[in-house]
Design an enzyme around this catalytic site. Structure first.
Site, short mmCIF file in Angstrom:
data_model
loop_
_atom_site.label_atom_id
_atom_site.label_comp_id
_atom_site.label_asym_id
_atom_site.label_seq_id
_atom_site.Cartn_x
_atom_site.Cartn_y
_atom_site.Cartn_z
N GLU A 163 -2.57 10.49 3.03
CA GLU A 163 -3.71 10.72 3.92
C GLU A 163 -3.68 12.18 4.35
O GLU A 163 -2.66 12.65 4.83
CB GLU A 163 -3.63 9.81 5.14
CG GLU A 163 -3.89 8.36 4.81
CD GLU A 163 -3.64 7.44 5.99
OE1 GLU A 163 -4.47 6.56 6.23
OE2 GLU A 163 -2.62 7.59 6.68
N ASP A 197 0.34 5.33 0.47
CA ASP A 197 -0.71 6.22 0.98
C ASP A 197 -0.42 7.70 0.95
O ASP A 197 0.65 8.12 1.42
CB ASP A 197 -0.91 5.98 2.49
CG ASP A 197 -1.52 4.67 2.82
OD1 ASP A 197 -2.52 4.32 2.20
OD2 ASP A 197 -0.98 3.98 3.71
N GLU A 217 0.84 -1.20 0.00
CA GLU A 217 0.00 0.00 0.00
C GLU A 217 0.87 1.24 0.00
O GLU A 217 1.87 1.31 0.71
CB GLU A 217 -0.90 -0.03 1.25
CG GLU A 217 -1.89 1.10 1.34
CD GLU A 217 -2.78 1.01 2.59
OE1 GLU A 217 -3.36 -0.06 2.84
OE2 GLU A 217 -2.89 2.01 3.31
#
Ligand SMILES: *[C@@H]1O[C@H](CO)[C@@H](O)[C@H](O)[C@H]1NC(C)=O
Ligand SMILES: *[C@@H]1O[C@H](CO)[C@@H](O)[C@H](O)[C@H]1NC(C)=O
Ligand SMILES: *[C@@H]1O[C@H](CO)[C@@H](O)[C@H](O)[C@H]1NC(C)=O
Length: 290
Positions: free
Chosen positions: A107, A105, A103
């Protein structure tokens, strides 16, 4: 401003101009993406060239790419929720659907009005994360769209804000650091993260400001599509490193001098957390940090 800063901002400006001309490549949301949850909290605007996710106390919302990808230069243009967005998390990431997942990311952690929104990045490989790096913004991410990009090829993963590289995760397999190999889907979502997102969860979502709204554009995908059924087929993954894909070209193997400079400046000035230097969480320096 010193001359380095002048050059830095001139490059940023030039890149914004290029960005505008490229925005015409936009395709309708439905071509590459599906709504994955909170359907009644999703609004399609401008003939599907723009999508609004909203969140209230009932629900947030999210969407994902129809396909998974084995390499690419991914992007979305995002305008974050404005005003008091404490507790509200806008997420944009690549993720595999496996148990020990990979993953990458972005955010965006909301905050009370007037307090800084945090950009958090993370990298998971084979289910192992804990690699957060956090940044302050050098612009107001709620005022306008900005492009958030992830380059993923055989040589490195690079996170960009507009044209500025903010984070690099190198292919360090030669020193035993795992590197993402699993086909990943592109995902974006808006959800309530007030148990952790703002001041470590102490600052809560103020629902009297709901609905919170995030806007997305840029639904064309520069990626090597893979059949998820074949997710463990290494030969298929290797095809995604083919030089037929422009993001695998030599010029994307490492940053050029100007990018390197922008990278160093932005990290020096705006990075306010780095797992690499957090000895309480990582008593031994993670090998990729050395
Ligand atoms: C996406 O939506 C289309 C049509 O709405 C559907 O046929 C397809 O199965 C969906 N794909 C995924 C991965 O959910
Ligand atoms: C990492 O780089 C090595 C060469 O140093 C290459 O053989 C390998 O395929 C790369 N790994 C991945 C997962 O891209
Ligand atoms: C939530 O927002 C309302 C409306 O602006 C305000 O009156 C109230 O004090 C806020 N609550 C908190 C906990 O900040």
């Amino acid at each position: 401003m010193n001359s380095c800063q002048v050059i830095f901002f001139a490059v940023v400006l030039l890149c914004e101009v290029l960005q505008l001309s490229r925005a015409r490549d936009d395709v309708n949301f439905d071509v590459n993406y599906n709504i994955t949850w909170g359907k009644d909290h999703v609004l399609s605007l401008n003939q599907g060239r723009q999508v609004q996710l909203s969140m209230d106390i009932q629900s947030g919302a999210g969407f994902g790419s129809k396909l998974s990808y084995g390499s690419g230069f991914f992007h979305l243009r995002i305008k974050l929720p404005g005003k008091d967005s404490a507790g509200v998390v806008t997420a944009y990431y690549l993720t595999s659907t496996t148990i020990n997942h990979d993953e990458l990311d972005f955010e965006f952690l909301g905050n009370r009005e007037g307090k800084p929104i945090t950009l958090q990045t993370n990298v998971f490989v084979n289910g192992q994360g804990n690699r957060e790096q956090r940044f302050r913004f050098w612009f107001d991410p709620t005022a306008d769209f900005h492009t958030y990009k992830i380059l993923w090829n055989q040589h490195h993963v690079v996170f960009y804000v507009d044209e500025i590289p903010i984070r690099i995760f190198k292919n360090n397999t030669n020193i035993g650091v795992s590197y993402p190999t699993q086909p990943m889907q592109i995902v974006a979502s808006l959800w309530d993260g007030d148990s952790w997102a703002t001041d470590g969860g102490q600052t809560k979502t103020n629902w009297s400001h709901a609905p919170f709204k995030a806007h997305f554009q840029g639904f064309n995908v520069n990626g090597c599509p893979l059949d998820i059924q074949n997710s463990l087929n290494i030969l298929v993954q290797q095809q995604c490193y083919s030089s037929n894909y422009w993001w695998n070209d030599r010029k994307f193997w490492k940053l050029d001098k100007i990018q390197q400079k922008a990278y160093q400046q932005v990290r020096q000035k705006y990075m306010n957390y780095d797992y690499c230097s957090d000895r309480s969480r990582h008593p031994n320096i993670p090998p990729e940090c050395k």
